[in-house]
Design a protein around this motif. Structure first.
Motif, short mmCIF file in Angstrom:
data_model
loop_
_atom_site.label_atom_id
_atom_site.label_comp_id
_atom_site.label_asym_id
_atom_site.label_seq_id
_atom_site.Cartn_x
_atom_site.Cartn_y
_atom_site.Cartn_z
N SER A 1 -5.96 0.34 5.66
CA SER A 1 -4.89 0.53 4.68
C SER A 1 -5.39 0.23 3.27
CB SER A 1 -3.69 -0.37 5.01
OG SER A 1 -3.10 0.00 6.23
N ILE A 2 -6.14 -0.88 3.13
CA ILE A 2 -6.68 -1.25 1.82
C ILE A 2 -7.69 -0.22 1.34
CG2 ILE A 2 -8.03 -2.97 0.57
CD1 ILE A 2 -6.80 -5.09 2.42
N ILE A 3 -8.59 0.20 2.24
CA ILE A 3 -9.63 1.17 1.87
C ILE A 3 -9.00 2.51 1.50
CG2 ILE A 3 -11.62 2.47 2.71
CD1 ILE A 3 -12.28 0.05 4.48
N SER A 4 -8.01 2.95 2.27
CA SER A 4 -7.36 4.23 1.97
C SER A 4 -6.59 4.16 0.65
CB SER A 4 -6.43 4.64 3.12
OG SER A 4 -5.34 3.74 3.23
N ALA A 5 -6.02 2.98 0.34
CA ALA A 5 -5.32 2.83 -0.94
C ALA A 5 -6.30 2.97 -2.10
CB ALA A 5 -4.63 1.47 -0.99
N VAL A 6 -7.48 2.36 -1.96
CA VAL A 6 -8.52 2.49 -2.98
C VAL A 6 -8.95 3.95 -3.10
CG1 VAL A 6 -10.87 1.85 -3.63
CG2 VAL A 6 -9.32 0.13 -2.68
N ARG B 1 0.84 -1.21 0.00
CA ARG B 1 0.00 0.00 0.00
C ARG B 1 0.87 1.25 0.00
NH1 ARG B 1 -0.68 4.86 2.84
NH2 ARG B 1 -2.84 5.55 2.64
N GLU B 2 1.96 1.24 0.79
CA GLU B 2 2.84 2.40 0.85
C GLU B 2 3.52 2.64 -0.51
OE1 GLU B 2 2.91 4.35 3.42
OE2 GLU B 2 1.57 3.03 4.57
N PHE B 3 3.94 1.56 -1.16
CA PHE B 3 4.55 1.69 -2.49
C PHE B 3 3.53 2.21 -3.50
CE2 PHE B 3 7.90 -1.34 -1.01
CZ PHE B 3 8.99 -0.57 -1.36
#
Length: 221
Positions: A177-182, A106-108
């Protein structure tokens, strides 16, 4: 090097120290039982707080530099990546390898989207979900570290389930983390689409303008 950049650099230098503290070697020199977990948790909290301190000082003093803009996100990514990679070995009951992969991936992803956005001439500001993710990451890392030493804390009649808090915190952090990446990806895609639409509109306007200029002048009788 100014003070904000010095704080950022110290955060990078502290990463190897944090990795060492999340290893069996540190437990041999920490002293009484549980002291290693407490010291490591406090160190991680202080290092994480320094992230907000250097940004505040840079804005307050007007010392926002290119080096700071490069080092600050680098320090954040190194700190988070090293913490979760070390926790996979330090507390595998709570932090599974796939969780570390998701968090680091996610950070990448976000870093890549911001780089592309910068090259296209716009920025993607940190969302509320991204800020919430950062806070939950700090809490989940501390909970996972403390869970290495205690399953639960007893305060008289009150029992704090350290293990349950750590497990729930880690999985909640993963979900956020997944939701914020989306959320970042959707914001990036909308900006790209908007920029592409504006570019096509300018091209069409240019073609129409050139077409009008190329029309033959009418004879006036």
């Amino acid at each position: 090097m100014n003070l904000p950049n010095s704080i950022t650099m110290s955060r990078i230098v502290a990463v190897p120290l944090l990795i060492w503290m999340l290893s069996p070697h540190f437990h041999g020199v920490a002293g009484w039982y549980g002291s290693a977990e407490i010291i490591t948790s406090l160190a991680f909290i202080l290092i994480s707080i320094s992230d907000g301190v250097d940004g505040y000082l840079a804005r307050r003093r007007g010392q926002i530099t290119t080096m700071g803009m490069l080092l600050d996100p680098l320090a954040d990514k190194l700190l988070i990546a090293s913490a979760y990679i070390a926790l996979v070995q330090y507390n595998p009951h709570v932090v599974k390898p796939w969780i570390a992969v998701v968090v680091i991936g996610r950070e990448f992803l976000v870093t890549g989207l911001r780089s592309i956005a910068s090259s296209e001439g716009f920025t993607i500001s940190a969302s509320d979900l991204g800020k919430l993710k950062t806070v939950i990451q700090i809490v989940s890392v501390v909970a996972a570290v403390l869970d290495h030493g205690w399953h639960e804390w007893h305060f008289g009649w009150f029992v704090m389930p350290v293990d349950l808090i750590a497990v729930v915190g880690i999985y909640f952090m993963t979900a956020v983390s997944i939701i914020s990446a989306v959320d970042y990806f959707v914001a990036f895609w909308r900006r790209i689409e908007k920029a592409s639409t504006s570019s096509r509109s300018r091209e069409n306007e240019f073609v129409l303008t050139r077409g009008k200029k190329d029309l033959p002048a009418k004879n006036v009788s």
